[in-house]
Each structure stands twice: as structure tokens, then as C-alpha cells.
Enzyme design. Structure first.
Site, PDB file in Angstrom:
ATOM      1  N   CYS A 164       8.285   8.601   0.826  1.00 40.16           N
ATOM      2  CA  CYS A 164       9.104   9.636   0.759  1.00 40.16           C
ATOM      3  C   CYS A 164       8.523  10.189  -0.776  1.00 40.16           C
ATOM      4  O   CYS A 164      10.282  10.437  -1.024  1.00 40.16           O
ATOM      5  CB  CYS A 164      10.602   9.683   1.283  1.00 40.16           C
ATOM      6  N   ARG A 220       0.838  -1.675   0.187  1.00 40.31           N
ATOM      7  CA  ARG A 220       0.045   0.181   0.055  1.00 40.31           C
ATOM      8  C   ARG A 220       0.981   0.931  -0.049  1.00 40.31           C
ATOM      9  O   ARG A 220       1.068   1.883  -0.722  1.00 40.31           O
ATOM     10  CB  ARG A 220      -0.619   0.368   1.303  1.00 40.31           C
ATOM     11  N   ASP A 221       1.975   1.288   1.101  1.00 37.03           N
ATOM     12  CA  ASP A 221       2.651   2.452   1.522  1.00 37.03           C
ATOM     13  C   ASP A 221       3.371   3.211   0.389  1.00 37.03           C
ATOM     14  O   ASP A 221       3.500   3.500  -0.039  1.00 37.03           O
ATOM     15  CB  ASP A 221       3.412   2.706   2.787  1.00 37.03           C
ATOM     16  N   HIS A 255       4.810   4.189  13.218  1.00 37.23           N
ATOM     17  CA  HIS A 255       4.902   3.773  11.833  1.00 37.23           C
ATOM     18  C   HIS A 255       5.864   5.064  11.678  1.00 37.23           C
ATOM     19  O   HIS A 255       5.972   6.101  11.704  1.00 37.23           O
ATOM     20  CB  HIS A 255       3.638   4.293  11.561  1.00 37.23           C
TER      21      HIS A 255
HETATM   22 ZN    ZN Z   1       5.048   5.461   5.220  1.00 38.50          ZN
END
Ligand code: ZN
Length: 313
Positions: free
Chosen positions: A244, A17-18, A211
Site C-alpha cells: 500500500c 516480493r510484494d 490476494h
Molecule cells: Zn498486495
């Protein structure tokens, strides 16, 4: 045979996901299946597999329902999905997700920029999601992840009092867990200790996952600080994928391989087989050719004679 003792920490893999929503390329659905299978085979027992957002916003997540349904076939796996609002929650529950995670910004500026809602409006949304869960799928867990909890690229400092206030609001809205996210990679270990301690004093057992991001090299140090404060669930991403978008070439999410190595080397069991975890990188690479992935442990290899205590074969 895998040892059946319960792992001492839960590594929650967020790469599908991320990670995938932070890269330009879209991983083909079948490749996602193969990657998630490989992560599960390595022993990961919670995976955030998709985000239920409109495909016009995130084409990488257009197959969210299919991916959830595939992941449901893997034994013992908690299938987690990110949902930004009630509509997303409806879709995720319809697909059969076991756990929903909702990002709530601690930074007032980030909240407006990201979801065009105030923090108070996001709490209302949380309450509505909890009500929907209670009605349709009482067994499903709902987690609030407080993003920008340690600082924000838009407003800079995020007052700790506001993070603690928001955690209390999330808990009162009826969620099961409240995690803290270092979305921007600003956190340091002293801050992580302080904030998790304050949040735990406020909401007790509802204190959830850490996280952490590795943007400034402090990801593992911050995880260890959170561990020392009693945190037992840690989000990370295979190969450090994603997390990021503002710092090209810099690793965002904490690297799962390094995180697992740290805990296993300390004698803290994760339930994850490091060799199989390294092998899962091949499935990731095959699905995203040319995408840079990271990890100190995969590059250096395991130390000579290193044995994982709780896992055999
Ligand atoms: Zn993250």
C-alpha cells in the site's frame, strides 16, 4: 515431527516480493535468504520470492535470479516469481522458478498507468508467456493475478462484468489459475463473495488465489468470504509488509500471522507453525531495520491453551 496430512488451505507468502518492492530500503541478498529460510521453516510451502523487472525500475529486486536459486534449495517449496512481460518470464524461467504470476489490471486506467498497455495487450502478453512456458518449461505453472478487481484509485468503480470478462480472457490465454487481487483495499465481503462466485461460474477450476489487502481493516473478512466461496489459496505478507504505497502508516497486505491464526483457530489446517512464523519476524526485522511491521496476533500473543491440531513440535 510435522503431520504429513495435506493442509486444507495454501498460504502463499508474498512478502519477499510484494512487501520488499513496496518499501524504500533494499534488503541485502543474504538477509533475504535468511528471511525466506525462516518462512520455509515455519511451514510455508509457496513463497513469491522476487519480481523480474529491470533493476533500474526496482533496485530492490536486482538480485531476483540469486534469490530464486537460493529458494530452489528449500525442500517442498513452490518458488514463485512475478513477471510483468515475456522478457521477465524468460529471466524467471532461466533462473528456475516453479511458478510465474502475471499481474493484469481489471481497471483500464490502472493498466495504462501501470504497464502502459491496454488490457487486451496484456492478454496478448499472457499468451506469449504461456507459449514460452510450453516450449521451455512445461512443468511451470502460470497464474494471472487480476489486480484492481474490486476497485481502482484512478477510475473508482471497476464493473464486475469487466472483471469476469477479463478472467475468461486470461483462462482462454492458457494460464493455469486466475486470482483476484484487491490492490487498493476497496473490497468488502459481499463483493468478494459475488465476484468469486461469478468468476468460478465462468472459469471453474481455474479460479485461483485471493490476494486481499487490509487497508480498511477488511482483509481477514474478505479472505473468509473467499474461503466460503471455495477459494483455497490466500496471498499474505509477514508483518503485513508492503502492498500500500498510497496510505503511509496503513497496513497493505493481509498479515500472514493473523491469517494463519484465523484458519488454525477455525480448525482449517494451513501447515504453518504459528510459533515459528512469529519467529520469522526477527529475520524480517534484521533485514529491514526500522521498517514498521504489523499484526494483531503477534502483538497480542496466542490465546491461553491454544494448540495447533495438525502440527506437533
Ligand atoms: Zn498486495
Amino acid at each position: 515431527m510435522r503431520d504429513t496430512t495435506t493442509p486444507q488451505v495454501l498460504i502463499s507468502e508474498v512478502g519477499p516480493r510484494d512487501g520488499l518492492q513496496s518499501v524504500k530500503a533494499t534488503m541485502p541478498t543474504q538477509r533475504k535468504f535468511a528471511w525466506i529460510d525462516a518462512l520455509h521453516a515455519a511451514g510455508l510451502r509457496e513463497i513469491e520470492v522476487a519480481s523480474f523487472v529491470p533493476a533500474t525500475l526496482l533496485p530492490q529486486m536486482a538480485d531476483a535470479s540469486e534469490v530464486v536459486q537460493h529458494a530452489l534449495s528449500l525442500p517442498g517449496l513452490t518458488v514463485m516469481a512475478l513477471v510483468p512481460n515475456v522478457r521477465g518470464a524468460q529471466a524467471a524461467l532461466a533462473a528456475g522458478a516453479h511458478k510465474l504470476t502475471i499481474p493484469v489490471s481489471a481497471s483500464a486506467a490502472h493498466s495504462m498507468a501501470n504497464v502502459r498497455k491496454t488490457r487486451e495487450q496484456m492478454i496478448d502478453e499472457l499468451r506469449a508467456i504461456v507459449a514460452l512456458r510450453d516450449e521451455r518449461a512445461p512443468g511451470v505453472k502460470v497464474e494471472a493475478g487480476i489486480s484492481t478487481a474490486f476497485g481502482c484509485t484512478l477510475q473508482g468503480e471497476v464493473p464486475e462484468d469487466e472483471v469476469v470478462w477479463l478472467a475468461a480472457q486470461c483462462a482462454a490465454a492458457g494460464v493455469d489459475d486466475v486470482g483476484l487481487s484487491d490492490t487498493t483495499g476497496y473490497a468488502n465481503p459481499a463483493q468478494v463473495r459475488r465476484l468469486f462466485r461469478r468468476v468460478r461460474a465462468e472459469i471453474g477450476d481455474k479460479t485461483g488465489a485471493a490476494h486481499m489487502h487490509n487497508t480498511r481493516g477488511l482483509g481477514l473478512a474478505n479472505c473468509l468470504a473467499a474461503y466460503d466461496e471455495g477459494v483455497r489459496t490466500f496471498d499474505s505478507s509477514l508483518g503485513g509488509l508492503g502492498g500500500c504505497p498510497y496510505a503511509p502508516g496503513a497496513s497493505g497486505n493481509v498479515v500472514t500471522e493473523d491469517l494463519v491464526f484465523m484458519f488454525e483457530a477455525m480448525g482449517v489446517s494451513t501447515g504453518v507453525d504459528l510459533n515459528r512464523l512469529m519467529a520469522a519476524r526477527e529475520a524480517l526485522k534484521a533485514g529491514l531495520p526500522g521498517e514498521p511491521i504489523y499484526g494483531m496476533t503477534p502483538e497480542a500473543g496466542l490465546p491461553k491453551g491454544f494448540v495447533q491440531e495438525a502440527i506437533h513440535g
